[in-house]
Design an enzyme around this catalytic site. Sequence first.
Site, PDB file in Angstrom:
ATOM      1  N   GLU A 144      -7.045   4.796   7.605  1.00 29.20           N
ATOM      2  CA  GLU A 144      -6.850   6.222   7.261  1.00 29.20           C
ATOM      3  C   GLU A 144      -8.069   6.764   6.528  1.00 29.20           C
ATOM      4  OE1 GLU A 144      -3.047   5.671   5.348  1.00 29.20           O
ATOM      5  OE2 GLU A 144      -2.218   5.112   7.292  1.00 29.20           O
ATOM      6  N   SER A 193       3.298  -1.919  10.497  1.00 26.82           N
ATOM      7  CA  SER A 193       4.751  -1.978  10.708  1.00 26.82           C
ATOM      8  C   SER A 193       5.337  -3.362  10.443  1.00 26.82           C
ATOM      9  CB  SER A 193       5.110  -1.495  12.118  1.00 26.82           C
ATOM     10  OG  SER A 193       4.684  -0.155  12.288  1.00 26.82           O
ATOM     11  N   GLU A 245      -5.529  -4.738  10.620  1.00 27.68           N
ATOM     12  CA  GLU A 245      -4.517  -3.704  10.818  1.00 27.68           C
ATOM     13  C   GLU A 245      -4.803  -2.947  12.107  1.00 27.68           C
ATOM     14  OE1 GLU A 245      -2.538  -2.686   6.860  1.00 27.68           O
ATOM     15  OE2 GLU A 245      -4.205  -1.308   7.120  1.00 27.68           O
ATOM     16  N   HIS A 277      -9.517   1.181   4.612  1.00 28.44           N
ATOM     17  CA  HIS A 277      -8.281   1.381   5.381  1.00 28.44           C
ATOM     18  C   HIS A 277      -8.571   2.348   6.528  1.00 28.44           C
ATOM     19  CE1 HIS A 277      -4.265   2.649   6.433  1.00 28.44           C
ATOM     20  NE2 HIS A 277      -3.843   1.530   5.866  1.00 28.44           N
ATOM     21  N   GLY A 336       2.318   2.439  10.820  1.00 26.55           N
ATOM     22  CA  GLY A 336       3.270   3.525  10.639  1.00 26.55           C
ATOM     23  C   GLY A 336       3.952   3.973  11.922  1.00 26.55           C
ATOM     24  N   ASN A 368       0.874  -1.180   0.000  1.00 25.14           N
ATOM     25  CA  ASN A 368       0.000   0.000   0.000  1.00 25.14           C
ATOM     26  C   ASN A 368       0.911   1.230   0.000  1.00 25.14           C
ATOM     27  OD1 ASN A 368      -1.814   2.028   0.503  1.00 25.14           O
ATOM     28  ND2 ASN A 368      -2.323   1.360   2.599  1.00 25.14           N
ATOM     29  N   LYS A 421       0.165   4.222  -0.290  1.00 19.17           N
ATOM     30  CA  LYS A 421      -0.482   5.428   0.270  1.00 19.17           C
ATOM     31  C   LYS A 421      -0.214   6.612  -0.671  1.00 19.17           C
ATOM     32  CE  LYS A 421      -0.246   3.311   4.733  1.00 19.17           C
ATOM     33  NZ  LYS A 421      -0.250   3.447   6.190  1.00 19.17           N
TER      34      LYS A 421
HETATM   35  P1  PGA Z   1       2.691   0.383   7.728  1.00 22.65           P
HETATM   36  O1  PGA Z   1       1.240   0.584   7.073  1.00 22.65           O
HETATM   37  O2  PGA Z   1       3.244  -0.889   7.178  1.00 22.65           O
HETATM   38  O3  PGA Z   1       3.477   1.609   7.280  1.00 22.65           O
HETATM   39  O4  PGA Z   1       2.501   0.342   9.203  1.00 22.65           O
HETATM   40  C1  PGA Z   1       0.387  -0.500   6.887  1.00 22.65           C
HETATM   41  C2  PGA Z   1      -0.902  -0.017   6.260  1.00 22.65           C
HETATM   42  O5  PGA Z   1      -1.388   1.036   6.648  1.00 22.65           O
HETATM   43  O6  PGA Z   1      -1.447  -0.662   5.340  1.00 22.65           O
END
Ligand code: PGA
Length: 253
Positions: free
Chosen positions: A100, A216, A170, A98, A176, A9, A11
């Site tokens: 976000e 992460s 998640e 997601h 992140g 992803n 983003k």
């Molecule tokens: P990350 O994000 O691996 O940077 O923690 C995962 C995600 O949001 O899909």
Amino acid sequence: MRKKIVAGNWKMNCLQEEGQKLTSEIVNMIKDEPTADVTVVLNPPYVHLHAVNKLIAGVDRVHLGGQNCSDQASGAFTGEVSAGMLASFGASYVIIGHSERRQYFNETNELLTAKTRQALDNGLQPIFCCGEPLEIREAGTHETYVKDQLTASLFNFTEEELKKIVIAYEPIWAIGTGKTASSEQAQDMHAAIRSHLAGKYGDATANEISILYGGSCKPDNAKEIFSKPDVDGGLIGGASLKSRDFVAIVQSF
Ligand code: PGA
């Protein structure tokens, strides 16, 4: 056997040339180096779809996905992109819900049902995200929270439709942040999700659904997390922007 999937992803990252370089590097490593039987999905921002699709052509196991799609089929919705458009540009997956999107764009469970419906109607496999914030984890109600998200958005789909959905667990506190769920925490939640799906759709269907871990996930922890019986792969954010790290995660099975 459930499909093993590692999805990147991106983003809102990568200018044009950066996206092409990243894709080419990933494709070359996957062609040149031995990897287990893993489906790889690249989910770039919309503007990269066409170029990425060209770069992955001929590499069977690498697929294209969107990061989001509209809940509407077409029409006067300025700035939106439909599931049908994603499919016509070569996508076969789309990330839905997601955290976000839920948090910054106020996407509700009901809206996510409509987006999932659009994805399925256009032949895309939704990668449906769920996961709890830190305060819910600390309160110990995380399993109920995640089950409720799934019930609210997905439990009106038929068994045949559900089989096309990939779930991504998640935990928001791990996205992140550099904090990863332990492999036991991931396994516990994945097993809880699978048993929740089984309660509605039966064991056979639940056992066919790939459940990915996200938050992460990095080359140094992927092997341990992927070794758990109910973890079928990962949805990778930060580490999907570095070709070597992303391919190392793909190779962690
Ligand atoms: P990350 O994000 O691996 O940077 O923690 C995962 C995600 O949001 O899909």
